[in-house]
Design a protein around this motif. Sequence first.
Motif, short mmCIF file in Angstrom:
data_model
loop_
_atom_site.label_atom_id
_atom_site.label_comp_id
_atom_site.label_asym_id
_atom_site.label_seq_id
_atom_site.Cartn_x
_atom_site.Cartn_y
_atom_site.Cartn_z
N CYS A 121 0.84 -1.21 0.00
CA CYS A 121 0.00 0.00 0.00
C CYS A 121 0.88 1.26 0.00
O CYS A 121 1.92 1.30 0.64
CB CYS A 121 -0.91 -0.02 1.23
N LEU A 122 0.42 2.28 -0.73
CA LEU A 122 1.18 3.54 -0.81
C LEU A 122 0.74 4.52 0.27
O LEU A 122 1.27 5.62 0.35
CB LEU A 122 0.97 4.17 -2.19
N TYR A 123 -0.26 4.16 1.06
CA TYR A 123 -0.79 5.02 2.13
C TYR A 123 -1.05 6.43 1.58
O TYR A 123 -0.55 7.43 2.09
CB TYR A 123 0.15 5.07 3.34
N CYS A 124 -1.86 6.46 0.54
CA CYS A 124 -2.10 7.71 -0.19
C CYS A 124 -2.71 8.78 0.71
O CYS A 124 -3.52 8.49 1.59
CB CYS A 124 -3.07 7.48 -1.34
N ALA A 162 -6.88 9.45 0.28
CA ALA A 162 -6.93 8.24 -0.56
C ALA A 162 -8.31 8.01 -1.18
O ALA A 162 -9.32 8.09 -0.50
CB ALA A 162 -6.55 7.04 0.30
N PRO A 163 -8.33 7.72 -2.48
CA PRO A 163 -9.62 7.48 -3.15
C PRO A 163 -10.37 6.26 -2.59
O PRO A 163 -11.59 6.21 -2.65
CB PRO A 163 -9.24 7.27 -4.62
N CYS A 164 -9.61 5.29 -2.05
CA CYS A 164 -10.28 4.10 -1.50
C CYS A 164 -11.18 4.48 -0.31
O CYS A 164 -12.20 3.84 -0.08
CB CYS A 164 -9.25 3.05 -1.09
N PRO A 190 -6.10 3.43 4.36
CA PRO A 190 -4.63 3.43 4.54
C PRO A 190 -4.23 3.33 6.01
O PRO A 190 -3.22 2.69 6.34
CB PRO A 190 -4.17 4.74 3.93
N CYS A 199 -8.52 2.00 -6.05
CA CYS A 199 -7.11 1.99 -5.65
C CYS A 199 -6.22 2.56 -6.76
O CYS A 199 -6.34 2.20 -7.93
CB CYS A 199 -6.69 0.55 -5.32
N VAL A 200 -5.31 3.45 -6.37
CA VAL A 200 -4.46 4.13 -7.35
C VAL A 200 -3.51 3.16 -8.08
O VAL A 200 -2.96 3.50 -9.13
CB VAL A 200 -3.61 5.25 -6.70
N ILE A 240 -4.66 -3.15 -4.09
CA ILE A 240 -4.50 -3.76 -2.76
C ILE A 240 -5.76 -4.56 -2.43
O ILE A 240 -6.88 -4.12 -2.67
CB ILE A 240 -4.29 -2.65 -1.70
N ILE A 267 -8.03 -4.96 -0.28
CA ILE A 267 -8.54 -4.28 0.91
C ILE A 267 -9.55 -5.16 1.67
O ILE A 267 -9.52 -5.26 2.89
CB ILE A 267 -9.18 -2.93 0.52
FE1 SF4 Z 1 -3.41 1.99 -0.45
FE2 SF4 Z 1 -4.67 1.81 -2.86
FE3 SF4 Z 1 -5.86 3.10 -0.83
FE4 SF4 Z 1 -3.68 4.17 -1.99
S1 SF4 Z 1 -5.68 3.83 -2.95
S2 SF4 Z 1 -4.13 4.02 0.22
S3 SF4 Z 1 -2.53 2.30 -2.51
S4 SF4 Z 1 -5.34 0.90 -0.90
#
Ligand code: SF4
Length: 479
Positions: free
Chosen positions: A20-23, A26-28, A39, A81-82, A91, A93
């Motif tokens: 995970c990029l811990y954006c 985050a769009p998720c 994240p 997820c990006v 990921i 999730i």
């Molecule tokens: Fe992690 Fe994907 Fe969410 Fe970014 S979009 S925080 S990579 S799960």
Amino acid sequence: MADIQLPMRQIEARVEANRCLYCFDAPCIHACPTGIDVPAFIRKISSGNEIGAAKTILEANILGASCARICPTKVLCEGACVLHDRDEKPIEIGRLQRHATDFVNDRGIHVLKPPMKKNGKRVAVVGSGPAGLGCAAELAQLGYEVTVFEKSKLPGGLNTYGIAYYKLKPQLSLDEAELVKDLGVEIRCGVEVGRDISGEELQRDFQAIFLGLGLGDGNRLGIDGENLPECLDALDFIKQIHTDVLHEIPVGHQVVVIGGGNTAIDAATQSARLGAKRVTMVYRRGESQMSAYEFEYDKAKHDGVHFLFDSMPMGVVEVAGHVAGIRLARTRMSTAGKLEMIPGSEFTQECDMILKAVGQEKQTEMVRGIFPSLAIEANGVVTRDQLTGATNIPHVFVGGDCANGGREVVNAVGEGKKAAHGIHTFLLGESAKLPKQASRIGVDASASGCGLHHPIRAHELEAQWKANRTTKISGAHRG
Ligand code: SF4
């Protein structure tokens, strides 16, 4: 019946969490109707803090364990997820969420505690399905005394009675209801509002009321022979699997399932797994127009389910008081754009069991019985403010399937939460403090009214996904 998806081992969860990029923003998170800080919980798993991860999940979604199993994650969080943009696998999730929530459930660890201080206000929640429990848990965490009224013997609604067994065991749903009780919520099962307690009594004893009534009985086909004993509602069939002894449930040798949605898929795959020799799903439109998710459709194909598209039921063939087949006719689009039967196209499909999955009735009568002046839309759903769940009766709020017409479990939980914030703001006005994560589920925590924040992200993703799927399937046809 085994789980359809295996849980992650700890090492597997760590490796996945470390991808995970811990954006930032985050769009998720925005794709989740309950606003789970994805994240944040994944980072906790990566550092071996499963308990902290579960707390992050359950604070945002009290049904986090069941949603980890039944959410259409490929359309929602994982769809957003990006890593898709980098042509990498998103990921996992859903499986990580399951890993964290299973970790605490398996060990009997209670990560949520009722608040030390109550605010002295009482709220009634009608219905203990996902919307009702989502609302009750949120209100309890905000300091309210909450009583949930449930007409069935067991709490949990759809999650306890209406999801295919191999996806979600009813015990998990009951365990989640216990989590809600642990927050200090009283759940009174076997009490039907409108029969055992009136709407007036609720209004007298509680400062606010949330209606999370769900949907009613399955729609009828309106064809001859529909009342024969082997012609059942698909949800009743699934409920039987949850409440009866598995090997005693009668399943036909040749089962026909009418419908093209996820419930139809559940009924079809469940029949196949219970030993039916041939299961055929009959849908009046084409493959690309099915409302079932593609991964559900794939699962049914994997279980050997057959599909008959562009066909509609005309009548049940009866022999000596039992189902012996179903008369079907081919359909097509008329020049006026309406679905019509092709004259002379009737044929008979042999079968000894028919499962109907053509939608559910709205709870209009029940709603009118409780609050006769509550505004109801022409299509039977309760009229409400989309962001707060407020209705035309000031202290009555609504959410879940009886207001949205029938969506995912996670949408119902999210709407229950939004309504809890709406109730909180309504009862405490300027002094109402909403939790931080309220801003992630479409309610602006900073305003005393409820503003709009990422209002249709999940819808957009869903529509986009469906459009992609249509293109893919019709492309396949052309090939
Ligand atoms: Fe992690 Fe994907 Fe969410 Fe970014 S979009 S925080 S990579 S799960």
